[in-house]
Design a protein around this motif. Structure first.
Motif, PDB file in Angstrom:
ATOM      1  N   ASP B 115       0.810  -1.218   0.000  1.00  0.00           N
ATOM      2  CA  ASP B 115       0.000   0.000   0.000  1.00  0.00           C
ATOM      3  C   ASP B 115       0.851   1.280   0.000  1.00  0.00           C
ATOM      4  O   ASP B 115       0.570   2.217   0.750  1.00  0.00           O
ATOM      5  CB  ASP B 115      -0.946   0.021   1.210  1.00  0.00           C
ATOM      6  CG  ASP B 115      -1.849  -1.202   1.242  1.00  0.00           C
ATOM      7  OD1 ASP B 115      -2.240  -1.652   0.148  1.00  0.00           O
ATOM      8  OD2 ASP B 115      -2.132  -1.707   2.342  1.00  0.00           O
ATOM      9  N   GLY B 116       1.896   1.289  -0.803  1.00  0.00           N
ATOM     10  CA  GLY B 116       2.707   2.505  -0.916  1.00  0.00           C
ATOM     11  C   GLY B 116       3.619   2.762   0.263  1.00  0.00           C
ATOM     12  O   GLY B 116       4.196   3.839   0.373  1.00  0.00           O
ATOM     13  N   ARG B 117       3.744   1.767   1.146  1.00  0.00           N
ATOM     14  CA  ARG B 117       4.662   1.905   2.275  1.00  0.00           C
ATOM     15  C   ARG B 117       5.752   0.858   2.180  1.00  0.00           C
ATOM     16  O   ARG B 117       5.488  -0.277   1.788  1.00  0.00           O
ATOM     17  CB  ARG B 117       3.928   1.688   3.606  1.00  0.00           C
ATOM     18  CG  ARG B 117       2.967   2.810   3.959  1.00  0.00           C
ATOM     19  CD  ARG B 117       1.938   2.288   4.938  1.00  0.00           C
ATOM     20  NE  ARG B 117       1.067   3.387   5.342  1.00  0.00           N
ATOM     21  CZ  ARG B 117       1.023   3.884   6.577  1.00  0.00           C
ATOM     22  NH1 ARG B 117       1.751   3.368   7.527  1.00  0.00           N
ATOM     23  NH2 ARG B 117       0.234   4.891   6.855  1.00  0.00           N
ATOM     24  N   GLY B 118       6.943   1.258   2.575  1.00  0.00           N
ATOM     25  CA  GLY B 118       8.045   0.302   2.646  1.00  0.00           C
ATOM     26  C   GLY B 118       8.214  -0.157   4.078  1.00  0.00           C
ATOM     27  O   GLY B 118       8.127   0.639   5.014  1.00  0.00           O
ATOM     28  N   TYR B 119       8.417  -1.461   4.270  1.00  0.00           N
ATOM     29  CA  TYR B 119       8.616  -2.030   5.608  1.00  0.00           C
ATOM     30  C   TYR B 119      10.053  -2.558   5.686  1.00  0.00           C
ATOM     31  O   TYR B 119      10.425  -3.443   4.912  1.00  0.00           O
ATOM     32  CB  TYR B 119       7.618  -3.151   5.881  1.00  0.00           C
ATOM     33  CG  TYR B 119       6.210  -2.637   6.002  1.00  0.00           C
ATOM     34  CD1 TYR B 119       5.640  -2.369   7.245  1.00  0.00           C
ATOM     35  CD2 TYR B 119       5.437  -2.381   4.862  1.00  0.00           C
ATOM     36  CE1 TYR B 119       4.351  -1.866   7.359  1.00  0.00           C
ATOM     37  CE2 TYR B 119       4.148  -1.875   4.965  1.00  0.00           C
ATOM     38  CZ  TYR B 119       3.617  -1.620   6.209  1.00  0.00           C
ATOM     39  OH  TYR B 119       2.342  -1.117   6.330  1.00  0.00           O
ATOM     40  N   TYR B 120      10.829  -2.002   6.608  1.00  0.00           N
ATOM     41  CA  TYR B 120      12.246  -2.355   6.749  1.00  0.00           C
ATOM     42  C   TYR B 120      12.432  -2.976   8.128  1.00  0.00           C
ATOM     43  O   TYR B 120      12.233  -2.312   9.146  1.00  0.00           O
ATOM     44  CB  TYR B 120      13.121  -1.107   6.618  1.00  0.00           C
ATOM     45  CG  TYR B 120      13.025  -0.464   5.248  1.00  0.00           C
ATOM     46  CD1 TYR B 120      11.971   0.387   4.929  1.00  0.00           C
ATOM     47  CD2 TYR B 120      13.987  -0.712   4.274  1.00  0.00           C
ATOM     48  CE1 TYR B 120      11.874   0.959   3.672  1.00  0.00           C
ATOM     49  CE2 TYR B 120      13.910  -0.134   3.013  1.00  0.00           C
ATOM     50  CZ  TYR B 120      12.849   0.702   2.716  1.00  0.00           C
ATOM     51  OH  TYR B 120      12.754   1.267   1.472  1.00  0.00           O
TER      52      TYR B 120
END
Lengths: 129, 146
Positions: B115-120
């Motif tokens: 959803d347009g978010r990056g998870y690091y």
């Protein structure tokens, strides 16, 4: 040692971070992100003002567990989700409910609220009893 | 722009942190601890510890020098200005006391996008001078607008 039972609440922890808390925590933790200590900078990046360090608030969630369990050695695991933003000079209330007890361990579901909003949710702690 | 997942699995150089008595006390006061185990060396020794005991969340202090470099690693291309701390987990072993030397190794556990978010997701493993694992941290940072 506390005798924790399933479905019981752990003692509630209340704390009001004073105006200069974020400065002291920045020094203690080494996290000098200006959103926590510089009012002008925080506003310039769209925040209402300086916000609390999420890991300071998590430390309050941890403290509620260690006080309930009888000391620092009893906290074996803690996971949290950060939501919203905590701010200085408003009371934070940490409350937790024991979900299950067994094999010498207890799992506690915990939230931290400020002004009626959850700033930490779905916190799950595992305590060694 | 899709997130760059090349760095998944990358491990960084270990960093040694020497735990000081006054640093534990400073940290304990900043988080509102009142337990004398954290603040009073005599109380800690009476309870059987070699020196003042670090509160569990002191893990952020001894792991910080190791978890900083991955966040700013150019290979990861993490947009720090848009980053928020999404979630955090710690698992603790034996307690840390003043005088311990803690070696922390950080690695990139996962990088994903939704959803347009990056998870690091970064992991830190902290070991004391006796080789015991005192803490494992899982640090999830969310970057908006990737």
């Amino acid at each position: 040692m506390a005798d924790l039972k399933s479905a019981e609440q752990i003692p509630q922890l209340s704390i009001t971070p004073d105006k200069y808390l974020t400065n002291r925590y920045a020094g203690a933790s080494g996290d000098f992100n200006p959103i926590h200590i510089d009012e002008e900078f925080a506003r310039a990046v769209g925040l209402p003002g300086r916000i609390l360090h999420g890991l300071w608030t998590m430390a309050q969630v941890a403290r509620a567990q260690t006080e309930a369990a009888g000391g620092p050695a009893h906290l074996k695991r803690l996971s949290v989700q950060f939501r919203g933003m905590g701010v200085p000079e408003q009371e934070i209330v940490v409350s937790g409910t024991v979900r299950e007890v067994g094999d010498g361990r207890a799992v506690v579901d915990t939230v931290a609220e400020q002004a009626g909003k959850q700033i930490i949710r779905n916190a799950e702690a595992e305590l060694e009893l | 722009m899709p997130v760059n997942k090349q760095a998944i699995g990358k491990t960084y150089d270990p960093v040694v942190y020497a735990v000081g008595r006054e640093k534990i006390k400073e940290y304990a006061r900043a988080v509102g601890e009142t337990n004398p185990l954290h603040l009073d060396v005599d109380a800690a020794r009476e309870a059987g510890y070699a020196d003042v005991v670090a509160p569990p969340m002191f893990a952020v202090v001894y792991s910080a020098p190791a978890v900083g470099p991955p966040i700013f690693d150019p290979e990861i291309e993490l947009n720090f200005a848009m980053m928020v701390h999404g979630s955090q987990e710690f698992q603790w072993g034996p307690v840390v006391v003043a005088g311990d030397e803690i070696t922390t190794t950080a690695s990139v556990k996962d990088i994903s996008e939704a959803d347009g978010r990056g998870y690091y997701v970064f992991e830190s493993i902290s070991i004391n001078q006796r080789g015991e694992q005192v803490c494992r941290g899982t640090w999830t940072n969310i970057v908006r607008g990737v």
